[in-house]
Design a protein around this motif. Structure first.
Motif, PDB file in Angstrom:
ATOM      1  N   LEU A  96     -25.157   7.049  26.932  1.00 45.76           N
ATOM      2  CA  LEU A  96     -25.801   8.356  27.329  1.00 45.76           C
ATOM      3  C   LEU A  96     -26.463   9.040  26.204  1.00 45.76           C
ATOM      4  CD1 LEU A  96     -22.405   9.743  28.835  1.00 45.76           C
ATOM      5  CD2 LEU A  96     -24.555   8.759  30.066  1.00 45.76           C
ATOM      6  N   HIS A  97     -27.755   9.593  26.542  1.00 45.43           N
ATOM      7  CA  HIS A  97     -28.304  10.491  25.797  1.00 45.43           C
ATOM      8  C   HIS A  97     -28.513  10.010  24.262  1.00 45.43           C
ATOM      9  CE1 HIS A  97     -30.715  14.134  25.073  1.00 45.43           C
ATOM     10  NE2 HIS A  97     -29.815  14.402  24.212  1.00 45.43           N
ATOM     11  N   HIS A  98     -28.168  10.633  23.362  1.00 46.62           N
ATOM     12  CA  HIS A  98     -28.531  10.412  21.999  1.00 46.62           C
ATOM     13  C   HIS A  98     -27.793   9.078  21.703  1.00 46.62           C
ATOM     14  CE1 HIS A  98     -25.206  13.527  21.349  1.00 46.62           C
ATOM     15  NE2 HIS A  98     -24.648  12.404  21.220  1.00 46.62           N
ATOM     16  N   ALA A  99     -26.983   8.600  22.242  1.00 50.15           N
ATOM     17  CA  ALA A  99     -26.556   7.121  21.744  1.00 50.15           C
ATOM     18  C   ALA A  99     -27.517   6.069  22.174  1.00 50.15           C
ATOM     19  CB  ALA A  99     -25.394   6.691  22.819  1.00 50.15           C
ATOM     20  N   GLU A 132     -37.978  16.642  22.886  1.00 49.87           N
ATOM     21  CA  GLU A 132     -38.289  18.087  23.123  1.00 49.87           C
ATOM     22  C   GLU A 132     -37.104  18.694  23.980  1.00 49.87           C
ATOM     23  OE1 GLU A 132     -42.041  18.346  25.206  1.00 49.87           O
ATOM     24  OE2 GLU A 132     -41.915  20.738  25.351  1.00 49.87           O
ATOM     25  N   HIS A 133     -36.503  19.879  23.568  1.00 49.69           N
ATOM     26  CA  HIS A 133     -35.487  20.603  24.279  1.00 49.69           C
ATOM     27  C   HIS A 133     -35.750  21.417  25.242  1.00 49.69           C
ATOM     28  CE1 HIS A 133     -32.270  19.307  21.540  1.00 49.69           C
ATOM     29  NE2 HIS A 133     -32.902  19.562  20.466  1.00 49.69           N
ATOM     30  N   ASP A 134     -35.002  21.540  26.334  1.00 48.70           N
ATOM     31  CA  ASP A 134     -35.137  22.718  27.275  1.00 48.70           C
ATOM     32  C   ASP A 134     -36.208  22.343  28.270  1.00 48.70           C
ATOM     33  OD1 ASP A 134     -32.827  23.989  26.334  1.00 48.70           O
ATOM     34  OD2 ASP A 134     -34.000  25.086  24.550  1.00 48.70           O
ATOM     35  N   ASP A 158     -33.351  19.861  30.577  1.00 51.97           N
ATOM     36  CA  ASP A 158     -32.654  19.039  29.632  1.00 51.97           C
ATOM     37  C   ASP A 158     -33.731  18.758  28.524  1.00 51.97           C
ATOM     38  OD1 ASP A 158     -30.506  17.342  28.658  1.00 51.97           O
ATOM     39  OD2 ASP A 158     -30.476  16.057  30.022  1.00 51.97           O
ATOM     40  N   GLU A 159     -32.998  18.083  27.414  1.00 57.67           N
ATOM     41  CA  GLU A 159     -33.713  17.647  26.297  1.00 57.67           C
ATOM     42  C   GLU A 159     -34.485  16.177  26.710  1.00 57.67           C
ATOM     43  OE1 GLU A 159     -31.627  16.240  22.854  1.00 57.67           O
ATOM     44  OE2 GLU A 159     -33.514  16.044  21.878  1.00 57.67           O
ATOM     45  N   VAL A 160     -35.902  15.904  26.385  1.00 55.54           N
ATOM     46  CA  VAL A 160     -36.248  14.703  26.790  1.00 55.54           C
ATOM     47  C   VAL A 160     -36.649  13.686  25.293  1.00 55.54           C
ATOM     48  CG1 VAL A 160     -37.281  15.256  29.040  1.00 55.54           C
ATOM     49  CG2 VAL A 160     -38.701  15.507  26.868  1.00 55.54           C
ATOM     50  N   TYR A 161     -36.743  12.560  25.542  1.00 51.09           N
ATOM     51  CA  TYR A 161     -37.215  11.639  24.583  1.00 51.09           C
ATOM     52  C   TYR A 161     -38.651  11.107  25.201  1.00 51.09           C
ATOM     53  CZ  TYR A 161     -32.463  11.584  22.823  1.00 51.09           C
ATOM     54  OH  TYR A 161     -31.145  11.982  22.349  1.00 51.09           O
ATOM     55  N   ASN A 162     -39.406  11.053  24.215  1.00 57.56           N
ATOM     56  CA  ASN A 162     -40.901  10.599  24.373  1.00 57.56           C
ATOM     57  C   ASN A 162     -41.510   9.427  23.522  1.00 57.56           C
ATOM     58  OD1 ASN A 162     -41.243  12.865  26.242  1.00 57.56           O
ATOM     59  ND2 ASN A 162     -41.680  13.878  24.233  1.00 57.56           N
ATOM     60  N   GLY A 202     -28.512  14.455  29.277  1.00 58.41           N
ATOM     61  CA  GLY A 202     -27.412  14.601  28.956  1.00 58.41           C
ATOM     62  C   GLY A 202     -27.249  15.322  27.718  1.00 58.41           C
ATOM     63  N   HIS A 203     -28.419  16.155  27.296  1.00 60.60           N
ATOM     64  CA  HIS A 203     -28.106  16.908  26.090  1.00 60.60           C
ATOM     65  C   HIS A 203     -27.020  17.941  25.879  1.00 60.60           C
ATOM     66  CE1 HIS A 203     -29.001  18.672  22.034  1.00 60.60           C
ATOM     67  NE2 HIS A 203     -28.927  19.652  22.574  1.00 60.60           N
ATOM     68  N   GLY A 204     -27.230  19.039  26.845  1.00 55.87           N
ATOM     69  CA  GLY A 204     -26.433  20.272  26.914  1.00 55.87           C
ATOM     70  C   GLY A 204     -25.770  20.716  28.219  1.00 55.87           C
TER      71      GLY A 204
HETATM   72 ZN   LIG Z   1     -29.809  15.777  22.395  1.00 52.63          ZN
END
Ligand SMILES: [Zn+2]
Length: 228
Positions: A96-99, A132-134, A158-162, A202-204
């Protein structure tokens, strides 16, 4: 007395059928709402064990599904061995997310297990990944799969990773109309007979309280456990 006995037997049977989940945290702070995403799943027996203690023992007999929400590198040889044996035994894994950022220096992990690598810095033709958050997004279900069962297209903030690297052998489950980078936000790991689900969301609190996110995590755990 008989009724009590029947209840105890029934409760015991329920317990025996429970999906045994080991939830691994550590290495990154998170909102307490993360735990709320698992509430209501009375058929899961969830044990929270932070990194690296979670990997000190052989997990194959005691755990059905590892759910990772940690963010760290697995450097200990013993811990690596236990994680690798668990995955290679065909047991379930939900990342999940940052993992997704775990194990930056372990090619087996990102090439064969998660099929994704968050690029901490540029490498060759790959630029560094960004976050990038929110970000408000519309998430689209890609094809049919047990992990997305009962989930229609949905909106989330949610936060996204690019600009992550992702293996072409992964099977994309969800795409989002995020403003930058590739669109995949959930996929199945690249291994043959993979029981690995990667969910970038799944950030916040906005994600953890989202009914579709909760259903997605539940489905992912059930599918990774080999439940129909
Ligand atoms: Zn996060």
């Amino acid at each position: 007395m008989r009724t009590l006995l029947a209840i105890l037997v029934w409760a015991g049977a329920l317990h025996a059928q429970a999906v045994r989940v080991q939830l691994v945290t550590g290495g990154h702070n998170h909102d307490i709402s993360f735990y709320e995403a698992f509430q209501g799943n009375r058929d899961f027996k969830i044990d929270v064990n932070p990194h690296p203690g979670a990997f000190h023992g052989d997990l194959r007999k005691s755990v059905d599904v590892l759910v990772l929400y940690d963010m760290t590198d697995m450097d200990g040889e013993v811990e690596r061995k236990h994680l690798r044996e668990f995955v290679e035994a065909g047991k379930g894994l939900v990342v999940l997310h940052h993992a997704i950022i775990d194990n930056q220096h372990w090619p087996w992990w990102y090439e064969e297990v998660t099929g994704a690598r968050y690029m901490l810095k540029a490498e060759g033709a790959m630029k560094a990944s960004t976050y990038e958050h929110d970000v408000p997004m519309k998430v689209r279900v890609m094809g049919q799969h047990p992990v997305t069962e009962g989930i229609g297209d949905f909106a989330i903030v949610d936060e996204v990773y690019n600009f992550m690297w992702r293996s072409p052998k992964t099977k994309v489950l969800l795409e989002a109309n995020k403003p930058e980078g590739e669109k995949a936000v959930a996929w199945i790991g690249p291994g043959e007979n993979s029981h690995v689900v990667v969910i970038q969301l799944g950030h916040g609190r906005e994600a953890h309280e989202n009914a579709n996110y909760r259903r997605l995590v539940r489905n992912a755990i059930l599918w990774a456990a080999g439940k129909p």
